[in-house]
Scaffold this motif. Sequence first.
Motif, PDB file in Angstrom:
ATOM      1  N   ARG A 174       0.848  -1.184   0.000  1.00  0.00           N
ATOM      2  CA  ARG A 174       0.000   0.000   0.000  1.00  0.00           C
ATOM      3  C   ARG A 174       0.882   1.231   0.000  1.00  0.00           C
ATOM      4  O   ARG A 174       1.687   1.427   0.926  1.00  0.00           O
ATOM      5  N   LEU A 175       0.717   2.044  -1.009  1.00  0.00           N
ATOM      6  CA  LEU A 175       1.436   3.303  -1.103  1.00  0.00           C
ATOM      7  C   LEU A 175       0.591   4.414  -0.491  1.00  0.00           C
ATOM      8  O   LEU A 175      -0.647   4.393  -0.577  1.00  0.00           O
ATOM      9  N   SER A 176       1.276   5.384   0.096  1.00  0.00           N
ATOM     10  CA  SER A 176       0.607   6.548   0.659  1.00  0.00           C
ATOM     11  C   SER A 176       1.229   7.808   0.098  1.00  0.00           C
ATOM     12  O   SER A 176       2.427   7.841  -0.209  1.00  0.00           O
ATOM     13  N   CYS A 177       0.426   8.839  -0.016  1.00  0.00           N
ATOM     14  CA  CYS A 177       0.910  10.140  -0.474  1.00  0.00           C
ATOM     15  C   CYS A 177       0.229  11.199   0.374  1.00  0.00           C
ATOM     16  O   CYS A 177      -0.989  11.346   0.315  1.00  0.00           O
ATOM     17  N   THR A 178       1.031  11.906   1.151  1.00  0.00           N
ATOM     18  CA  THR A 178       0.497  12.924   2.040  1.00  0.00           C
ATOM     19  C   THR A 178       0.853  14.307   1.519  1.00  0.00           C
ATOM     20  O   THR A 178       1.999  14.559   1.155  1.00  0.00           O
ATOM     21  N   ALA A 179      -0.141  15.162   1.507  1.00  0.00           N
ATOM     22  CA  ALA A 179       0.039  16.511   0.999  1.00  0.00           C
ATOM     23  C   ALA A 179       0.143  17.511   2.130  1.00  0.00           C
ATOM     24  O   ALA A 179      -0.512  17.377   3.159  1.00  0.00           O
ATOM     25  N   SER A 180       0.955  18.503   1.923  1.00  0.00           N
ATOM     26  CA  SER A 180       1.064  19.618   2.862  1.00  0.00           C
ATOM     27  C   SER A 180       1.019  20.904   2.058  1.00  0.00           C
ATOM     28  O   SER A 180       1.165  20.903   0.838  1.00  0.00           O
ATOM     29  N   GLY A 181       0.814  21.993   2.739  1.00  0.00           N
ATOM     30  CA  GLY A 181       0.669  23.262   2.045  1.00  0.00           C
ATOM     31  C   GLY A 181      -0.794  23.492   1.720  1.00  0.00           C
ATOM     32  O   GLY A 181      -1.653  23.321   2.580  1.00  0.00           O
ATOM     33  N   ARG A 182      -1.090  23.822   0.489  1.00  0.00           N
ATOM     34  CA  ARG A 182      -2.468  24.103   0.102  1.00  0.00           C
ATOM     35  C   ARG A 182      -3.241  22.853  -0.258  1.00  0.00           C
ATOM     36  O   ARG A 182      -4.328  22.924  -0.784  1.00  0.00           O
ATOM     37  N   THR A 183      -2.651  21.713  -0.024  1.00  0.00           N
ATOM     38  CA  THR A 183      -3.236  20.374  -0.094  1.00  0.00           C
ATOM     39  C   THR A 183      -4.081  20.141  -1.334  1.00  0.00           C
ATOM     40  O   THR A 183      -3.745  20.526  -2.423  1.00  0.00           O
ATOM     41  N   PHE A 184      -5.212  19.431  -1.142  1.00  0.00           N
ATOM     42  CA  PHE A 184      -5.899  18.885  -2.292  1.00  0.00           C
ATOM     43  C   PHE A 184      -6.767  19.876  -3.040  1.00  0.00           C
ATOM     44  O   PHE A 184      -7.036  19.681  -4.218  1.00  0.00           O
ATOM     45  N   SER A 185      -7.250  20.889  -2.365  1.00  0.00           N
ATOM     46  CA  SER A 185      -8.229  21.793  -2.955  1.00  0.00           C
ATOM     47  C   SER A 185      -9.380  20.955  -3.501  1.00  0.00           C
ATOM     48  O   SER A 185      -9.833  20.034  -2.841  1.00  0.00           O
ATOM     49  N   THR A 186      -9.857  21.239  -4.715  1.00  0.00           N
ATOM     50  CA  THR A 186     -10.927  20.423  -5.290  1.00  0.00           C
ATOM     51  C   THR A 186     -10.419  19.605  -6.457  1.00  0.00           C
ATOM     52  O   THR A 186     -11.211  19.088  -7.247  1.00  0.00           O
ATOM     53  N   TYR A 187      -9.123  19.455  -6.581  1.00  0.00           N
ATOM     54  CA  TYR A 187      -8.558  18.806  -7.745  1.00  0.00           C
ATOM     55  C   TYR A 187      -8.344  17.314  -7.536  1.00  0.00           C
ATOM     56  O   TYR A 187      -8.307  16.820  -6.419  1.00  0.00           O
ATOM     57  N   VAL A 188      -8.170  16.615  -8.636  1.00  0.00           N
ATOM     58  CA  VAL A 188      -7.961  15.178  -8.568  1.00  0.00           C
ATOM     59  C   VAL A 188      -6.542  14.872  -8.087  1.00  0.00           C
ATOM     60  O   VAL A 188      -5.640  15.699  -8.172  1.00  0.00           O
ATOM     61  N   MET A 189      -6.380  13.650  -7.597  1.00  0.00           N
ATOM     62  CA  MET A 189      -5.071  13.129  -7.222  1.00  0.00           C
ATOM     63  C   MET A 189      -4.851  11.825  -7.976  1.00  0.00           C
ATOM     64  O   MET A 189      -5.781  11.041  -8.153  1.00  0.00           O
ATOM     65  N   ALA A 190      -3.615  11.610  -8.386  1.00  0.00           N
ATOM     66  CA  ALA A 190      -3.325  10.445  -9.218  1.00  0.00           C
ATOM     67  C   ALA A 190      -2.006   9.794  -8.831  1.00  0.00           C
ATOM     68  O   ALA A 190      -1.178  10.373  -8.126  1.00  0.00           O
ATOM     69  N   TRP A 191      -1.869   8.568  -9.303  1.00  0.00           N
ATOM     70  CA  TRP A 191      -0.599   7.850  -9.239  1.00  0.00           C
ATOM     71  C   TRP A 191      -0.125   7.572 -10.662  1.00  0.00           C
ATOM     72  O   TRP A 191      -0.913   7.151 -11.516  1.00  0.00           O
ATOM     73  N   PHE A 192       1.131   7.807 -10.878  1.00  0.00           N
ATOM     74  CA  PHE A 192       1.821   7.438 -12.106  1.00  0.00           C
ATOM     75  C   PHE A 192       2.979   6.519 -11.721  1.00  0.00           C
ATOM     76  O   PHE A 192       3.349   6.427 -10.562  1.00  0.00           O
ATOM     77  N   ARG A 193       3.555   5.868 -12.708  1.00  0.00           N
ATOM     78  CA  ARG A 193       4.740   5.054 -12.447  1.00  0.00           C
ATOM     79  C   ARG A 193       5.691   5.124 -13.627  1.00  0.00           C
ATOM     80  O   ARG A 193       5.291   5.400 -14.748  1.00  0.00           O
ATOM     81  N   GLN A 194       6.962   4.883 -13.313  1.00  0.00           N
ATOM     82  CA  GLN A 194       7.981   4.898 -14.349  1.00  0.00           C
ATOM     83  C   GLN A 194       8.923   3.736 -14.131  1.00  0.00           C
ATOM     84  O   GLN A 194       9.648   3.684 -13.130  1.00  0.00           O
ATOM     85  N   ALA A 195       8.895   2.805 -15.068  1.00  0.00           N
ATOM     86  CA  ALA A 195       9.786   1.654 -15.025  1.00  0.00           C
ATOM     87  C   ALA A 195      11.125   2.027 -15.661  1.00  0.00           C
ATOM     88  O   ALA A 195      11.193   2.962 -16.461  1.00  0.00           O
ATOM     89  N   PRO A 196      12.182   1.312 -15.326  1.00  0.00           N
ATOM     90  CA  PRO A 196      13.496   1.618 -15.898  1.00  0.00           C
ATOM     91  C   PRO A 196      13.466   1.623 -17.419  1.00  0.00           C
ATOM     92  O   PRO A 196      12.968   0.674 -18.040  1.00  0.00           O
ATOM     93  N   GLY A 197      13.950   2.688 -18.008  1.00  0.00           N
ATOM     94  CA  GLY A 197      14.021   2.782 -19.454  1.00  0.00           C
ATOM     95  C   GLY A 197      12.719   3.074 -20.154  1.00  0.00           C
ATOM     96  O   GLY A 197      12.654   3.051 -21.387  1.00  0.00           O
ATOM     97  N   LYS A 198      11.675   3.348 -19.382  1.00  0.00           N
ATOM     98  CA  LYS A 198      10.365   3.607 -19.979  1.00  0.00           C
ATOM     99  C   LYS A 198       9.855   4.989 -19.569  1.00  0.00           C
ATOM    100  O   LYS A 198      10.342   5.591 -18.618  1.00  0.00           O
ATOM    101  N   GLU A 199       8.847   5.447 -20.289  1.00  0.00           N
ATOM    102  CA  GLU A 199       8.244   6.714 -19.966  1.00  0.00           C
ATOM    103  C   GLU A 199       7.308   6.573 -18.765  1.00  0.00           C
ATOM    104  O   GLU A 199       6.811   5.473 -18.483  1.00  0.00           O
ATOM    105  N   ARG A 200       7.071   7.679 -18.103  1.00  0.00           N
ATOM    106  CA  ARG A 200       6.137   7.680 -16.987  1.00  0.00           C
ATOM    107  C   ARG A 200       4.736   7.412 -17.523  1.00  0.00           C
ATOM    108  O   ARG A 200       4.316   7.999 -18.511  1.00  0.00           O
ATOM    109  N   GLU A 201       4.030   6.509 -16.841  1.00  0.00           N
ATOM    110  CA  GLU A 201       2.688   6.165 -17.295  1.00  0.00           C
ATOM    111  C   GLU A 201       1.668   6.350 -16.182  1.00  0.00           C
ATOM    112  O   GLU A 201       1.959   6.199 -14.993  1.00  0.00           O
TER     113      GLU A 201
END
Length: 123
Positions: free
Chosen positions: A18-45
Amino acid sequence: VQLQASGGGLVQAGGSLRLSCTASGRTFSTYVMAWFRQAPGKEREFVAVISWIGDRTRYVDSVKGRFTISKENAKNTVYLQMNSLKPEDTAVYYCARGRSSYLSSAFGDYDHWGQGTLVTVSS
C-alpha cells in the motif's frame, strides 16, 4: 503543495503493498489526485486517479481489478492499494495533483508531484 510518497519496497509476485501520499501546504483543494509510475528505461505512465470527493476513479487497464486508489481528505492522504503484484509492476511510483477536477491520465494535466517511491516485484 508538497507531496510525500511512501510505502514502496520489495515484494514477491502475488504479494501486496500500500502506497501513501500525504500533501502539505495548500493540499488537495478540489482537484484530482493520481498515481503514475515509471519503469526503468520507460516513460512515466498513468496508473490511477481519484476525484476530490473520492466518488470517481479511473485506472489503466493493466491494473484494473488489482489496484485500488482511495483517499482520506481529513488526513490529506491518498492511497494506492496494490494486490496480486506482478514483476511488470516494478517501477518508481509517483503521486500527483491535477490542475482541475477532470480524471485525466495525461502527464501534462498534473502540476505537483511527489518524489517517488520504488516498488520492486520479484518473480
